[in-house]
Design a protein around this motif. Structure first.
Motif, mmCIF file in Angstrom:
data_model
loop_
_atom_site.group_PDB
_atom_site.id
_atom_site.type_symbol
_atom_site.label_atom_id
_atom_site.label_comp_id
_atom_site.label_asym_id
_atom_site.label_seq_id
_atom_site.Cartn_x
_atom_site.Cartn_y
_atom_site.Cartn_z
ATOM 1 N N ARG A 18 13.429 13.595 -15.173
ATOM 2 C CA ARG A 18 12.918 13.698 -13.801
ATOM 3 C C ARG A 18 13.234 12.432 -13.020
ATOM 4 O O ARG A 18 14.038 12.435 -12.132
ATOM 5 N N ARG A 19 12.655 11.341 -13.353
ATOM 6 C CA ARG A 19 12.871 10.019 -12.775
ATOM 7 C C ARG A 19 12.726 9.968 -11.255
ATOM 8 O O ARG A 19 12.934 10.919 -10.551
ATOM 9 N N ASP A 20 12.312 8.801 -10.789
ATOM 10 C CA ASP A 20 12.242 8.542 -9.348
ATOM 11 C C ASP A 20 13.645 8.138 -8.873
ATOM 12 O O ASP A 20 14.229 7.198 -9.413
ATOM 13 N N ARG A 22 16.307 6.865 -5.948
ATOM 14 C CA ARG A 22 16.411 6.149 -4.651
ATOM 15 C C ARG A 22 17.836 6.081 -4.143
ATOM 16 O O ARG A 22 18.087 5.523 -3.077
ATOM 17 N N LEU A 95 13.546 0.217 -3.412
ATOM 18 C CA LEU A 95 12.275 0.918 -3.550
ATOM 19 C C LEU A 95 12.135 2.113 -2.617
ATOM 20 O O LEU A 95 11.040 2.651 -2.429
ATOM 21 N N MET A 152 9.551 8.927 -4.516
ATOM 22 C CA MET A 152 8.227 8.916 -3.875
ATOM 23 C C MET A 152 7.993 7.528 -3.280
ATOM 24 O O MET A 152 8.213 6.523 -3.945
ATOM 25 N N SER A 154 5.328 4.890 -1.392
ATOM 26 C CA SER A 154 3.945 4.564 -1.012
ATOM 27 C C SER A 154 3.865 3.200 -0.327
ATOM 28 O O SER A 154 2.781 2.768 0.047
ATOM 29 N N ILE A 155 5.016 2.551 -0.161
ATOM 30 C CA ILE A 155 5.017 1.225 0.471
ATOM 31 C C ILE A 155 5.034 1.442 1.984
ATOM 32 O O ILE A 155 6.035 1.198 2.688
HETATM 33 C C1 LIG Z 1 1.879 7.353 -6.506
HETATM 34 C C2 LIG Z 1 3.275 6.830 -6.650
HETATM 35 C C3 LIG Z 1 3.787 5.984 -5.688
HETATM 36 C C4 LIG Z 1 5.093 5.490 -5.808
HETATM 37 N N1 LIG Z 1 5.615 4.677 -4.826
HETATM 38 C C5 LIG Z 1 6.902 4.261 -4.934
HETATM 39 C C6 LIG Z 1 7.510 3.481 -3.898
HETATM 40 O O1 LIG Z 1 6.919 3.177 -2.858
HETATM 41 N N2 LIG Z 1 8.780 3.068 -4.058
HETATM 42 C C7 LIG Z 1 9.494 3.393 -5.197
HETATM 43 O O2 LIG Z 1 10.666 3.006 -5.311
HETATM 44 N N3 LIG Z 1 8.951 4.141 -6.177
HETATM 45 C C8 LIG Z 1 7.681 4.580 -6.061
HETATM 46 N N4 LIG Z 1 7.147 5.360 -7.040
HETATM 47 C C9 LIG Z 1 7.972 5.690 -8.213
HETATM 48 C C10 LIG Z 1 7.618 4.809 -9.380
HETATM 49 O O3 LIG Z 1 8.149 3.515 -9.199
HETATM 50 C C11 LIG Z 1 8.169 5.448 -10.632
HETATM 51 O O4 LIG Z 1 7.561 6.702 -10.807
HETATM 52 C C12 LIG Z 1 7.944 4.586 -11.862
HETATM 53 O O5 LIG Z 1 8.662 3.379 -11.762
HETATM 54 C C13 LIG Z 1 8.394 5.313 -13.129
HETATM 55 O O6 LIG Z 1 9.731 5.704 -12.990
HETATM 56 P P1 LIG Z 1 10.161 7.229 -13.093
HETATM 57 O O7 LIG Z 1 9.448 8.006 -12.014
HETATM 58 O O8 LIG Z 1 11.630 7.202 -12.883
HETATM 59 O O9 LIG Z 1 9.731 7.716 -14.421
HETATM 60 C C14 LIG Z 1 5.865 5.862 -6.934
HETATM 61 C C15 LIG Z 1 5.346 6.733 -7.883
HETATM 62 C C16 LIG Z 1 4.067 7.215 -7.738
HETATM 63 C C17 LIG Z 1 3.546 8.165 -8.788
#
Ligand SMILES: Cc1cc2nc3c(=O)[nH]c(=O)nc-3n(C[C@H](O)[C@H](O)[C@H](O)COP(=O)(O)O)c2cc1C
Length: 207
Positions: A18-20, A22, A95, A152, A154-155
């Motif tokens: 899945r991963r976040d 950017r 981010l 996602m 949140s910043i």
């Molecule tokens: C509530 C929440 C807020 C997050 N806010 C940010 C964000 O502002 N910027 C960002 O790059 N990632 C954000 N993330 C992603 C996290 O950094 C990421 O889920 C975490 O590092 C784990 O990596 P993965 O999702 O690839 O497993 C957020 C994730 C969650 C659950």
């Protein structure tokens, strides 16, 4: 409905990959795919079945620019909370994928919905926000299963985003989501690969 071991393995792989995300290609996402993502949110659990998540698909360029400026402002402020090498490391992190993501969703939580008749949330009002988080996760996995990436964000200052999107007082900002075709994929979080942190695994105790 019974699922096979292969299907369980597929779900595990979707979760692992899945991963976040950017880093996005600029290619757009078709309406039929977006409709499947919207439908995935419908499947999420929610307190009292209140389904409090509200989504605005942000297409207006000036609104996107305002959100991006707000992210830059909050990100610089966040960087100021660190010092020395940690601050440098923070500033080197990417981010948000706001520069390229073709689909951008602002997600809110209705803080006093009629749906659900307050069932389950009297002692835990935060369950409305938790419900929205579950809908986002359902969307996230569905996006990945379509080979899309989701990031996602949140910043951001919630009040400013509520003003930029011009929502009513009963909608609370929850998250801003960037969706699109990822430049690459990985089974390891970017923050781990960047050395910002390591994965300690889920703390799961028996008492
Ligand atoms: C509530 C929440 C807020 C997050 N806010 C940010 C964000 O502002 N910027 C960002 O790059 N990632 C954000 N993330 C992603 C996290 O950094 C990421 O889920 C975490 O590092 C784990 O990596 P993965 O999702 O690839 O497993 C957020 C994730 C969650 C659950």
């Amino acid at each position: 409905m019974k699922f096979t071991a292969d299907q369980a393995e597929t779900l595990a792989r979707i979760q692992m990959w899945r991963r976040d995300v950017r880093h996005f290609k600029r290619e757009g996402v078709t309406e039929d795919v977006l409709e499947r993502l919207r439908a995935a949110m419908d499947t999420a659990p929610s307190v009292g079945n209140a389904r409090p998540w509200r989504v605005i698909r942000v297409e207006d360029i000036s609104v996107r620019s305002a959100v991006r400026a707000e992210f830059e402002r909050c990100n610089i402020n966040a960087a100021q909370t660190y010092a020395g090498p940690t601050k440098d490391a923070y500033l080197a992190l990417k981010l948000a994928g706001l520069d390229a993501a073709p689909v951008q969703l602002a997600v809110f939580t209705a803080v006093n919905p009629d749906e659900g008749h307050r069932l389950g949330r009297l002692t835990m009002p935060q369950t409305l926000r938790q419900s929205t988080a579950m809908a986002i996760h359902a969307l996230w996995l569905a996006a990945r299963a379509e080979n899309l990436g989701l990031g996602m964000i949140s910043i951001l200052d919630p009040k400013r985003i509520e003003t930029i999107l011009n929502v009513g007082a009963d909608w609370e900002f929850s998250a801003y989501l960037c969706i699109g075709w990822p430049e690459s994929d990985d089974d390891t979080p970017l923050l781990h690969r960047a050395g910002w942190q390591t994965n300690n695994g889920t703390r799961w105790e028996v008492r």
